[in-house]
Design a protein around this motif. Sequence first.
Motif, PDB file in Angstrom:
ATOM      1  N   LYS A  43       0.844  -1.199   0.000  1.00 13.79           N
ATOM      2  CA  LYS A  43       0.000   0.000   0.000  1.00 13.79           C
ATOM      3  C   LYS A  43       0.882   1.254   0.000  1.00 13.79           C
ATOM      4  O   LYS A  43       1.856   1.336   0.758  1.00 13.79           O
ATOM      5  CB  LYS A  43      -0.908   0.006   1.231  1.00 13.79           C
ATOM      6  N   PRO A  44       0.562   2.223  -0.842  1.00 15.34           N
ATOM      7  CA  PRO A  44       1.408   3.422  -0.942  1.00 15.34           C
ATOM      8  C   PRO A  44       1.567   4.161   0.384  1.00 15.34           C
ATOM      9  O   PRO A  44       2.627   4.720   0.667  1.00 15.34           O
ATOM     10  CB  PRO A  44       0.654   4.295  -1.967  1.00 15.34           C
ATOM     11  N   GLU A  45       0.538   4.158   1.209  1.00 18.02           N
ATOM     12  CA  GLU A  45       0.587   4.949   2.433  1.00 18.02           C
ATOM     13  C   GLU A  45       1.576   4.419   3.471  1.00 18.02           C
ATOM     14  O   GLU A  45       1.927   5.138   4.410  1.00 18.02           O
ATOM     15  CB  GLU A  45      -0.810   5.052   3.060  1.00 18.02           C
ATOM     16  N   ILE A  46       2.020   3.178   3.304  1.00 21.55           N
ATOM     17  CA  ILE A  46       3.002   2.656   4.262  1.00 21.55           C
ATOM     18  C   ILE A  46       4.297   2.240   3.556  1.00 21.55           C
ATOM     19  O   ILE A  46       5.054   1.430   4.082  1.00 21.55           O
ATOM     20  CB  ILE A  46       2.438   1.472   5.082  1.00 21.55           C
ATOM     21  N   ARG A  47       4.548   2.826   2.402  1.00 22.12           N
ATOM     22  CA  ARG A  47       5.734   2.443   1.627  1.00 22.12           C
ATOM     23  C   ARG A  47       7.014   2.608   2.437  1.00 22.12           C
ATOM     24  O   ARG A  47       7.886   1.726   2.454  1.00 22.12           O
ATOM     25  CB  ARG A  47       5.814   3.265   0.337  1.00 22.12           C
ATOM     26  N   GLU A  48       7.148   3.728   3.121  1.00 28.02           N
ATOM     27  CA  GLU A  48       8.362   3.974   3.913  1.00 28.02           C
ATOM     28  C   GLU A  48       8.472   2.983   5.071  1.00 28.02           C
ATOM     29  O   GLU A  48       9.563   2.487   5.367  1.00 28.02           O
ATOM     30  CB  GLU A  48       8.368   5.415   4.427  1.00 28.02           C
ATOM     31  N   GLU A  51       7.205  -0.022   5.202  1.00 30.14           N
ATOM     32  CA  GLU A  51       7.525  -1.331   4.644  1.00 30.14           C
ATOM     33  C   GLU A  51       9.020  -1.450   4.337  1.00 30.14           C
ATOM     34  O   GLU A  51       9.653  -2.460   4.660  1.00 30.14           O
ATOM     35  CB  GLU A  51       6.704  -1.579   3.381  1.00 30.14           C
ATOM     36  N   HIS A  52       9.581  -0.412   3.748  1.00 26.44           N
ATOM     37  CA  HIS A  52      11.008  -0.449   3.437  1.00 26.44           C
ATOM     38  C   HIS A  52      11.853  -0.474   4.708  1.00 26.44           C
ATOM     39  O   HIS A  52      12.869  -1.186   4.781  1.00 26.44           O
ATOM     40  CB  HIS A  52      11.398   0.757   2.580  1.00 26.44           C
ATOM     41  N   GLN A  53      11.439   0.282   5.706  1.00 28.68           N
ATOM     42  CA  GLN A  53      12.187   0.289   6.973  1.00 28.68           C
ATOM     43  C   GLN A  53      12.191  -1.099   7.612  1.00 28.68           C
ATOM     44  O   GLN A  53      13.234  -1.586   8.069  1.00 28.68           O
ATOM     45  CB  GLN A  53      11.576   1.307   7.936  1.00 28.68           C
ATOM     46  N   LEU A  54      11.037  -1.748   7.654  1.00 30.65           N
ATOM     47  CA  LEU A  54      10.948  -3.073   8.256  1.00 30.65           C
ATOM     48  C   LEU A  54      11.762  -4.098   7.467  1.00 30.65           C
ATOM     49  O   LEU A  54      12.453  -4.944   8.049  1.00 30.65           O
ATOM     50  CB  LEU A  54       9.492  -3.515   8.356  1.00 30.65           C
ATOM     51  N   MET A  87      19.086 -10.620   9.295  1.00 33.52           N
ATOM     52  CA  MET A  87      19.358 -11.873   8.583  1.00 33.52           C
ATOM     53  C   MET A  87      20.821 -11.971   8.159  1.00 33.52           C
ATOM     54  O   MET A  87      21.442 -13.042   8.237  1.00 33.52           O
ATOM     55  CB  MET A  87      18.430 -12.004   7.379  1.00 33.52           C
ATOM     56  N   ILE A  88      21.392 -10.866   7.722  1.00 32.44           N
ATOM     57  CA  ILE A  88      22.804 -10.875   7.318  1.00 32.44           C
ATOM     58  C   ILE A  88      23.704 -11.113   8.524  1.00 32.44           C
ATOM     59  O   ILE A  88      24.606 -11.952   8.494  1.00 32.44           O
ATOM     60  CB  ILE A  88      23.167  -9.549   6.617  1.00 32.44           C
ATOM     61  N   VAL A  89      23.451 -10.372   9.593  1.00 31.57           N
ATOM     62  CA  VAL A  89      24.286 -10.483  10.788  1.00 31.57           C
ATOM     63  C   VAL A  89      24.228 -11.891  11.367  1.00 31.57           C
ATOM     64  O   VAL A  89      25.230 -12.424  11.865  1.00 31.57           O
ATOM     65  CB  VAL A  89      23.858  -9.438  11.840  1.00 31.57           C
ATOM     66  N   ASN A  90      23.055 -12.527  11.280  1.00 36.32           N
ATOM     67  CA  ASN A  90      22.883 -13.864  11.844  1.00 36.32           C
ATOM     68  C   ASN A  90      23.062 -14.978  10.823  1.00 36.32           C
ATOM     69  O   ASN A  90      22.691 -16.120  11.077  1.00 36.32           O
ATOM     70  CB  ASN A  90      21.505 -13.961  12.503  1.00 36.32           C
ATOM     71  N   ARG A  91      23.636 -14.641   9.679  1.00 37.65           N
ATOM     72  CA  ARG A  91      24.014 -15.629   8.653  1.00 37.65           C
ATOM     73  C   ARG A  91      22.825 -16.483   8.228  1.00 37.65           C
ATOM     74  O   ARG A  91      22.912 -17.707   8.118  1.00 37.65           O
ATOM     75  CB  ARG A  91      25.165 -16.514   9.162  1.00 37.65           C
ATOM     76  N   ASP A  92      21.692 -15.822   7.986  1.00 34.56           N
ATOM     77  CA  ASP A  92      20.497 -16.539   7.551  1.00 34.56           C
ATOM     78  C   ASP A  92      20.718 -17.122   6.157  1.00 34.56           C
ATOM     79  O   ASP A  92      21.391 -16.533   5.312  1.00 34.56           O
ATOM     80  CB  ASP A  92      19.305 -15.578   7.531  1.00 34.56           C
ATOM     81  N   TYR A  93      20.124 -18.288   5.934  1.00 38.04           N
ATOM     82  CA  TYR A  93      20.275 -18.974   4.659  1.00 38.04           C
ATOM     83  C   TYR A  93      19.147 -18.658   3.675  1.00 38.04           C
ATOM     84  O   TYR A  93      19.177 -19.093   2.527  1.00 38.04           O
ATOM     85  CB  TYR A  93      20.334 -20.490   4.876  1.00 38.04           C
ATOM     86  N   LEU A  94      18.133 -17.896   4.121  1.00 42.94           N
ATOM     87  CA  LEU A  94      17.038 -17.542   3.221  1.00 42.94           C
ATOM     88  C   LEU A  94      17.434 -16.380   2.315  1.00 42.94           C
ATOM     89  O   LEU A  94      18.291 -15.563   2.675  1.00 42.94           O
ATOM     90  CB  LEU A  94      15.803 -17.136   4.019  1.00 42.94           C
ATOM     91  N   PRO A  95      16.798 -16.275   1.146  1.00 45.75           N
ATOM     92  CA  PRO A  95      16.991 -15.065   0.329  1.00 45.75           C
ATOM     93  C   PRO A  95      16.610 -13.829   1.124  1.00 45.75           C
ATOM     94  O   PRO A  95      15.655 -13.865   1.915  1.00 45.75           O
ATOM     95  CB  PRO A  95      16.035 -15.290  -0.845  1.00 45.75           C
ATOM     96  N   LEU A  96      17.339 -12.764   0.935  1.00 47.38           N
ATOM     97  CA  LEU A  96      17.078 -11.534   1.681  1.00 47.38           C
ATOM     98  C   LEU A  96      15.806 -10.872   1.179  1.00 47.38           C
ATOM     99  O   LEU A  96      15.429 -11.022   0.014  1.00 47.38           O
ATOM    100  CB  LEU A  96      18.267 -10.594   1.574  1.00 47.38           C
ATOM    101  N   PRO A  97      15.116 -10.111   2.029  1.00 50.33           N
ATOM    102  CA  PRO A  97      13.778  -9.626   1.686  1.00 50.33           C
ATOM    103  C   PRO A  97      13.727  -8.431   0.746  1.00 50.33           C
ATOM    104  O   PRO A  97      12.662  -8.133   0.199  1.00 50.33           O
ATOM    105  CB  PRO A  97      13.191  -9.258   3.049  1.00 50.33           C
ATOM    106  N   ILE A  98      14.846  -7.722   0.552  1.00 50.51           N
ATOM    107  CA  ILE A  98      14.825  -6.565  -0.328  1.00 50.51           C
ATOM    108  C   ILE A  98      15.246  -6.989  -1.733  1.00 50.51           C
ATOM    109  O   ILE A  98      16.335  -7.512  -1.930  1.00 50.51           O
ATOM    110  CB  ILE A  98      15.739  -5.436   0.188  1.00 50.51           C
ATOM    111  N   ASP A  99      14.368  -6.753  -2.673  1.00 47.98           N
ATOM    112  CA  ASP A  99      14.605  -7.140  -4.058  1.00 47.98           C
ATOM    113  C   ASP A  99      15.610  -6.185  -4.687  1.00 47.98           C
ATOM    114  O   ASP A  99      15.384  -4.976  -4.696  1.00 47.98           O
ATOM    115  CB  ASP A  99      13.295  -7.108  -4.835  1.00 47.98           C
ATOM    116  N   PRO A 100      16.758  -6.682  -5.195  1.00 50.72           N
ATOM    117  CA  PRO A 100      17.743  -5.777  -5.804  1.00 50.72           C
ATOM    118  C   PRO A 100      17.157  -5.065  -7.025  1.00 50.72           C
ATOM    119  O   PRO A 100      16.398  -5.639  -7.792  1.00 50.72           O
ATOM    120  CB  PRO A 100      18.871  -6.725  -6.230  1.00 50.72           C
ATOM    121  N   LYS A 101      17.512  -3.788  -7.169  1.00 49.14           N
ATOM    122  CA  LYS A 101      17.059  -3.060  -8.340  1.00 49.14           C
ATOM    123  C   LYS A 101      17.785  -3.548  -9.584  1.00 49.14           C
ATOM    124  O   LYS A 101      18.978  -3.864  -9.530  1.00 49.14           O
ATOM    125  CB  LYS A 101      17.324  -1.554  -8.150  1.00 49.14           C
ATOM    126  N   PRO A 102      17.075  -3.641 -10.676  1.00 47.41           N
ATOM    127  CA  PRO A 102      17.726  -4.092 -11.912  1.00 47.41           C
ATOM    128  C   PRO A 102      18.900  -3.194 -12.282  1.00 47.41           C
ATOM    129  O   PRO A 102      18.842  -1.973 -12.107  1.00 47.41           O
ATOM    130  CB  PRO A 102      16.610  -3.992 -12.958  1.00 47.41           C
TER     131      PRO A 102
END
Length: 478
Positions: free
Chosen positions: A442-447, A449-452, A460-475
């Motif tokens: 939803k546009p009203e919570i875009r910021e 959502e990105h913060q979370l 996840m990075i600090v704890n060496r998580d094996y899942l794909p990271l949640p932020i989609d890399p920009k093309p």
Amino acid sequence: MNIFKITTIGLSLLAGFPQANYAQKKKQQQPPNIVLIVSDDHSAPFLGSYGYPEIKTPNIDKLAKEGILYRRAYTTAPQCVLSRAAIMTGRNTLDIQMTRFSAPLDKSVTAYPELLRKGGYHTGILGRNFHLDGNRRVPETVDVLEKYGLETFKNRVDYLKVTGNRDSIFQQYNEFLDQAPKGKPFFVQVGYSDPHRIFNAKNFEPNPKAISLPKHWPDTPQLRGDFAAYLGEIQRLDSDVGRVLDDLEKRGLSQNTLVVFIGDNGGALLRGKGTLYNLGINVPLIIRHPGLIKAGQTSDALVSGIDIAPTLLGVAGVAVPKEITGKSLVPSFQGGAYGGHDYIYAVRGAHGQGLPNNSADFDLGRTVFNKKYKLIYNAIWQIPYHPVDFAAQPFWLDLKQKHAEGRLDEKYNKLLFAERRAMFEIYDEEEDPDETNNLAGKPEIRETEHQLKSLLQEWMIVNRDYLPLPIDPKPIAP
């Protein structure tokens, strides 16, 4: 360490307490005994002291009246093994590599009872399976556990026994206390099977027609009957907790014993156990000690399962290792300002020993939340929701039938029977505590959502998580 003298650490913890409490502590000299009572599959709303109206839990409620109740306590996973590992170590589930259900806790990871033992405590674990020595159901697994010496808890505590029988639990508890050396403080974890399925507390069940269902559940006779049986398990649990509390009083131990009551994870209920919704990870947490804790308190601070270890070590006057990332709850004991965590993190990993036939057996998810907003990341979002521990129960089969025949309200179809889940879910916990209105995208919570997502990505990075990271890399342009 001389256990008959207050340690420097213990003095520093008491520095902010009223002078009378400090004098009482000094006069007692012996560090507090500690009894940790763990219920199994217990979501936070379902106790009288938590405001649920149609349940009778006088013993646990009395514990709350005489101590402090934490309304926003969360486990690090909606499953027992993963959650208990974090409680036992003061470290999050990823950090200690305990995301597989049947994994034993590695001997290199210190459990806080070991530290209490080194600090002069007589220590024990008894009752319901503590789940951290692996699982012996599969012969091939047993071979591995024995070949590599992976069952380590017999070496971590002075007393270790397991039983699921209510009377046997109380017998083990009495045996432990009878064996405890005089003049030496003790720690004991007393685990119960209630309110874990199978529900069989028939004599304790309330009238199904007279109970209140969570607002986001469909109201059917079968569901009412099942939920009443769950509440009966909690009422039976309360009677068992009462036996322990009465025994402490009879032995003259209650005045210098810290009693902690906590659920290991949420109940096997709709959108509960096995999910990262509130009914899966929000659990009851109550702590009492007449000399250290101001009675009748309620805290809304964000609390995590990793906070138990540093709290108990702090009360015992034992140094907290730097590896422990939980926050001690001791500053909240006398009613002062206590903020707790800014954000809570939890994970969903494999469950049970079965092959990945559905999302009950195998699901991968992460969550981060504060008091206002919650993000859930479903890494295998393509797999629909499948309940943990009740897929064969009549109430669930009835709901499935109603869904198949088009007789179930559309809002429940979406909540329970969507063919695919959203990869990301965001909920406003203040406006939508039942977590039914997904705001992701939803546009009203875009910021927000990105913060979370950024916070979860960092964790996840600090704890060496094996899942794909949640932020989609920009093309990246060619």
